[in-house]
Scaffold this motif. Structure first.
Motif, PDB file in Angstrom:
ATOM      1  N   THR A 200       3.358  41.074 -14.007  1.00  0.00           N
ATOM      2  CA  THR A 200       4.098  40.016 -14.622  1.00  0.00           C
ATOM      3  C   THR A 200       3.403  39.515 -15.697  1.00  0.00           C
ATOM      4  O   THR A 200       3.986  39.112 -16.724  1.00  0.00           O
ATOM      5  N   ALA A 201       2.093  39.562 -15.764  1.00  0.00           N
ATOM      6  CA  ALA A 201       1.356  38.938 -16.862  1.00  0.00           C
ATOM      7  C   ALA A 201      -0.091  39.636 -16.750  1.00  0.00           C
ATOM      8  O   ALA A 201      -0.408  39.975 -15.883  1.00  0.00           O
ATOM      9  N   LYS A 202      -0.538  39.571 -18.085  1.00  0.00           N
ATOM     10  CA  LYS A 202      -1.909  39.599 -18.111  1.00  0.00           C
ATOM     11  C   LYS A 202      -2.837  38.349 -17.872  1.00  0.00           C
ATOM     12  O   LYS A 202      -2.488  37.405 -18.420  1.00  0.00           O
ATOM     13  N   THR A 203      -3.610  38.392 -16.588  1.00  0.00           N
ATOM     14  CA  THR A 203      -4.105  37.116 -16.394  1.00  0.00           C
ATOM     15  C   THR A 203      -5.672  37.013 -16.212  1.00  0.00           C
ATOM     16  O   THR A 203      -6.272  38.211 -16.202  1.00  0.00           O
ATOM     17  N   TYR A 204      -6.111  36.017 -16.689  1.00  0.00           N
ATOM     18  CA  TYR A 204      -7.511  35.695 -16.810  1.00  0.00           C
ATOM     19  C   TYR A 204      -7.919  34.316 -16.044  1.00  0.00           C
ATOM     20  O   TYR A 204      -7.310  33.329 -16.530  1.00  0.00           O
ATOM     21  N   LEU A 205      -8.986  34.149 -15.201  1.00  0.00           N
ATOM     22  CA  LEU A 205      -9.196  33.014 -14.460  1.00  0.00           C
ATOM     23  C   LEU A 205     -10.541  32.447 -15.090  1.00  0.00           C
ATOM     24  O   LEU A 205     -11.527  33.066 -15.083  1.00  0.00           O
ATOM     25  N   VAL A 206     -10.515  31.253 -15.474  1.00  0.00           N
ATOM     26  CA  VAL A 206     -11.534  30.447 -16.130  1.00  0.00           C
ATOM     27  C   VAL A 206     -11.971  29.615 -14.687  1.00  0.00           C
ATOM     28  O   VAL A 206     -11.135  28.855 -14.289  1.00  0.00           O
ATOM     29  N   VAL A 207     -13.359  29.739 -14.269  1.00  0.00           N
ATOM     30  CA  VAL A 207     -13.640  28.851 -13.321  1.00  0.00           C
ATOM     31  C   VAL A 207     -14.712  27.849 -13.604  1.00  0.00           C
ATOM     32  O   VAL A 207     -16.062  28.363 -13.197  1.00  0.00           O
ATOM     33  N   PRO A 208     -14.480  26.801 -14.403  1.00  0.00           N
ATOM     34  CA  PRO A 208     -15.557  26.046 -14.719  1.00  0.00           C
ATOM     35  C   PRO A 208     -16.187  25.249 -13.536  1.00  0.00           C
ATOM     36  O   PRO A 208     -15.699  24.805 -12.497  1.00  0.00           O
ATOM     37  N   PRO A 209     -17.344  25.031 -13.706  1.00  0.00           N
ATOM     38  CA  PRO A 209     -18.256  24.155 -12.764  1.00  0.00           C
ATOM     39  C   PRO A 209     -18.157  22.840 -13.275  1.00  0.00           C
ATOM     40  O   PRO A 209     -17.267  22.287 -13.807  1.00  0.00           O
TER      41      PRO A 209
END
Length: 371
Positions: A200-209
């Protein structure tokens, strides 16, 4: 003079664009050019407002049509004056989010990492766009490092007494895939990963502390982060700075300005096909690590100096759990591979920024009382 243009949106929040008189001609020319469209949720918030400011300062508007979800009409007018298209609505407006995502080449979802329905609506809109155009849009989603806290016992203890707490490396997609469903934020993150698996999409997960520092731009500079301001508020409520257990548990931090830079690096790398995506598209931004005991001590000192509490010495007693009690250590391998280098300071800078956080918390309390 402001002109309001109403178009079909939803029954609760019509789609609204604002154009000041002196920008009408420019806006018309811009819409005549078929530019890629960016849609941002949380674009007037602490994180989203900061990277939006960087976009505008670096002239992304000449390359992209940027639209931002916004609740308040005064913020919509300010966005319009900047050349950004305001979309008036909320995260509960599924139809609006779906339709905006269906028009977008790029979506930044930064508003609420625990709002599953809005994320599902965005993913549904991207799926519609893929089916209608064949184009696979980019989705950059903001999670939070709480999702990495499940291996910690949450008791506010030093690493020697929390032996299952690991160092999380964003290049280790296999470890991230094993995070259980019940972990904080995980339910929403899985919606994002599913979009990638389905094409469906090109996904990127940002996981900030723990994010700290003054936000960038007219929106973010008056917005707060989460963990430290909430700890300040809790300390005001109980009239004592406090921590979980011994407070020797370790967390990671990142300055909001450095975090904003990472979002743009991810976008540019994604467009160039240089960024890992899907299950491997993980980014754990970290500058340094700190203990919550040190934060509690600094909060106690500041509240005491301002005569808001009777003693500067922090005490134990906050409830156990991931929020202030876990050990979360990170390594930013994927960010470093894109050239990300935090430059805005680490733990010392974070502790020095606590007076600014306190000022924002007190201002929020005053506004709540006068409302």
């Amino acid at each position: 003079m402001v002109r309001l243009i109403f178009a079909t949106g939803s029954k609760n929040y019509p789609y609204i664009e604002f154009h000041s008189k002196d920008r009408r001609q420019e806006a018309t020319k811009m819409h005549q050019i078929d530019k890629p469209r960016i849609f941002i949720t949380g674009g007037t918030g602490y994180i989203g407002g900061s990277f939006l400011h960087l976009m505008l300062s670096r002239d992304y508007l000449h390359r992209y049509d940027i639209a931002v979800l916004v609740r308040r009409s005064r913020d919509a007018e300010l966005l319009s004056a900047m050349g950004v298209t305001p979309v008036v609505g909320t995260l509960d407006d599924d139809h609006l989010l779906n339709s905006q995502a269906a028009q977008a080449d790029i979506v930044f979802n930064t508003a609420n990492c625990d709002h599953r329905d809005s994320t599902a609506a965005i993913v549904s809109g991207l799926a519609l766009r893929k089916s209608q155009t064949g184009n696979c849009s980019i989705l950059i989603h903001t999670s939070g490092a709480g999702v990495l806290s499940d291996t910690s016992n949450g008791m506010g203890v030093a690493l020697a007494h929390d032996t299952k707490a690991v160092i999380w490396d964003d290049a280790d997609a296999e470890a991230h895939a094993k995070i259980p469903y019940h972990a904080p934020h995980r339910e929403v993150d899985l919606e994002v990963f599913a979009a990638s698996r389905k094409g469906t999409a090109k996904t990127y997960l940002v996981v900030p502390p723990t994010v700290f520092g003054v936000g960038l731009g007219p929106f973010a500079e008056q917005r707060m982060s989460i963990q430290i301001p909430r700890l300040i508020y809790q300390s005001l409520l109980i009239r004592r700075a406090a921590h979980v257990g011994t407070g020797e548990n370790v967390w990671a931090n990142v300055h909001v300005a450095d975090l904003a830079e990472l979002y743009l690096l991810i976008l540019d790398a994604a467009l160039a096909g240089r960024a890992p995506e899907g299950a491997a598209g993980l980014f754990y931004p970290v500058t340094e690590h700190f203990t919550w005991l040190d934060v509690a001590k600094r909060i106690g000192q500041e509240l005491y100096e301002q005569e808001l509490i009777a003693s500067a010495e922090p005490v134990t007693g906050l409830p156990q759990g991931w929020f202030w009690g876990s050990n979360v250590r990170l390594r930013s391998s994927n960010g470093s591979a894109l050239g990300w280098q935090p430059k805005s300071g680490g733990t010392e800078t974070m502790l020095k920024s606590i007076p600014q956080d306190l000022a924002l918390v007190l201002n929020m309390a005053r506004q709540a009382r006068s409302a």
